[in-house]
Design a protein around this motif. Structure first.
Motif, PDB file in Angstrom:
ATOM      1  N   ASP A   1       0.954  -1.216  -0.107  1.00  0.00           N
ATOM      2  CA  ASP A   1      -0.129  -0.003  -0.059  1.00  0.00           C
ATOM      3  C   ASP A   1       0.872   1.138  -0.050  1.00  0.00           C
ATOM      4  O   ASP A   1       0.545   2.229  -0.571  1.00  0.00           O
ATOM      5  N   TYR A   2       1.957   1.171   0.571  1.00  0.00           N
ATOM      6  CA  TYR A   2       2.670   2.304   0.766  1.00  0.00           C
ATOM      7  C   TYR A   2       4.251   2.527  -0.179  1.00  0.00           C
ATOM      8  O   TYR A   2       4.966   3.052  -0.204  1.00  0.00           O
ATOM      9  N   ALA A   3       4.149   1.163  -1.156  1.00  0.00           N
ATOM     10  CA  ALA A   3       5.515   1.026  -1.691  1.00  0.00           C
ATOM     11  C   ALA A   3       5.646   2.049  -2.774  1.00  0.00           C
ATOM     12  O   ALA A   3       7.028   2.644  -2.742  1.00  0.00           O
ATOM     13  N   ALA A   4       4.777   2.694  -3.456  1.00  0.00           N
ATOM     14  CA  ALA A   4       4.878   3.799  -4.521  1.00  0.00           C
ATOM     15  C   ALA A   4       5.536   4.926  -3.782  1.00  0.00           C
ATOM     16  O   ALA A   4       6.324   5.708  -4.088  1.00  0.00           O
ATOM     17  N   GLU A   5       4.548   5.547  -2.493  1.00  0.00           N
ATOM     18  CA  GLU A   5       4.925   6.613  -1.793  1.00  0.00           C
ATOM     19  C   GLU A   5       6.605   6.478  -1.096  1.00  0.00           C
ATOM     20  O   GLU A   5       7.228   7.337  -1.040  1.00  0.00           O
TER      21      GLU A   5
END
Ligand code: C2E
Ligand code: CA
Ligand code: CA
Ligand code: CA
Length: 277
Positions: free
Chosen positions: A31-35
């Motif tokens: 869920d936070y990989a892109a950010e």
């Protein structure tokens, strides 16, 4: 540390198996990989069969998680599809691809292929991300190829065909990925507004030694050409397969024989090297 212990207790008290915990872990961190800058988009060259020249690339997602280490797309993409998280990842892939296209030293005919899942294809998110990117890059449609699997179409053919038609009308190329593995009928193939067919690696892998695979690939190329489609063979790993596919007039090749998926910088250097030949 505390969380680990908690998981451990959970595992024994609730009877959840390790596989299930792994899934929960992946979804939580993905869920936070892109950010968190944990995603990369590698490029695998697409080779014109006759000349051996790089004419495009397929963008393939990689995730190096701070918490979980390297997780392969075959593991996290299906989970992202089940959870709906894929839409977020695909938006990132679109933006990154547009940025790559702006910075590549590529000829005007160059095209970049990206993978869309069934959810992406039918979602409204791709409409808005495309509209957003086209503002800065009106020629995006001439350089982007959208790869869709047969199974993504079979799940809801009418809706898929409507969306694919829209993309085609906007000028985007559409490719049928993993062709031969998804049980789509010839009737469906005929109705599909696509421009390219990618023969699945399963049929290409043992081409040299398997007469059955040769028959399948030969007739697929013939059918595709009769329907006016360009044909890509994926998973080409040796020179004999290349020679055979050249004889059969397969248009484009992809595979470890030419290159594994590589970083943007390595790919750009490769293009520059070829343009000096
Ligand atoms: P795919 O779309 O069929 O991509 C081709 C896969 O075959 C890639 O694996 C590529 O590295 C591998 N490959 C290419 N040439 C050869 C070869 O000569 N030999 C062998 N053994 N393998 C070869 P990868 O990168 O691990 O991706 C696996 C799958 O994950 C993809 O299959 C695709 O379904 C999915 N995927 C990857 N990136 C994305 C993405 O950005 N979005 C979506 N929705 N799916 C993605
Ligand atoms: Ca693909
Ligand atoms: Ca494929
Ligand atoms: Ca595949």
């Amino acid at each position: 540390e505390a969380k680990r212990q908690h998981d451990f207790v959970f595992f024994y008290s609730e009877g959840l198996d390790e596989q299930h915990l792994r899934k929960l872990d992946i979804l939580e961190h993905l869920d936070y990989a892109a950010e968190n800058d944990e995603l990369t988009l590698l490029l695998q060259p697409k080779i014109e069969t006759q000349s051996g020249k790089t004419i495009g690339a397929e963008a393939l997602l990689r995730w190096n998680s701070e918490k979980l280490g390297f997780v392969g797309p075959d593991e996290f993409i299906p989970l992202a599809e089940q959870s709906g998280l894929i839409k977020k990842l695909t938006q990132w892939v679109f933006r990154q691809s547009a940025s790559y296209l702006r910075h590549l030293n590529a000829p005007d005919s160059f095209s970049l292929s990206i993978n869309l899942s069934a959810i992406d294809l039918l979602s409204d998110e791709i409409l808005s991300v495309i509209a957003e990117l086209e503002k800065d890059m009106p020629a995006l449609n001439r350089h982007l190829v959208l790869e869709v699997t047969e199974s993504a179409i079979v799940s809801d053919p009418d809706a898929a065909i409507e969306r694919l038609t829209w993309l085609r009308e906007k000028g985007y190329q559409v490719s049928i990925d993993d062709y031969g593995t998804g049980y789509s009928s010839l009737e469906q193939m005929r109705r599909l507004p696509v421009t390219e067919l990618k023969i699945d690696r399963a049929f290409v892998q043992y081409l040299v030694s398997s007469p059955v695979d040769q028959s399948i690939v030969r007739s697929t190329i013939q059918l595709a050409h009769e329907l006016g489609l360009s044909v890509v063979a994926e998973g080409v790993e040796d020179t004999e397969s290349w020679e055979w596919l050249k004889k059969q007039k397969c248009d484009v090749l992809q595979g470890f024989y030419f290159s594994k998926p590589i970083s943007f910088n390595d790919f750009n250097n490769r293009l520059q090297g070829e343009s000096c030949d």
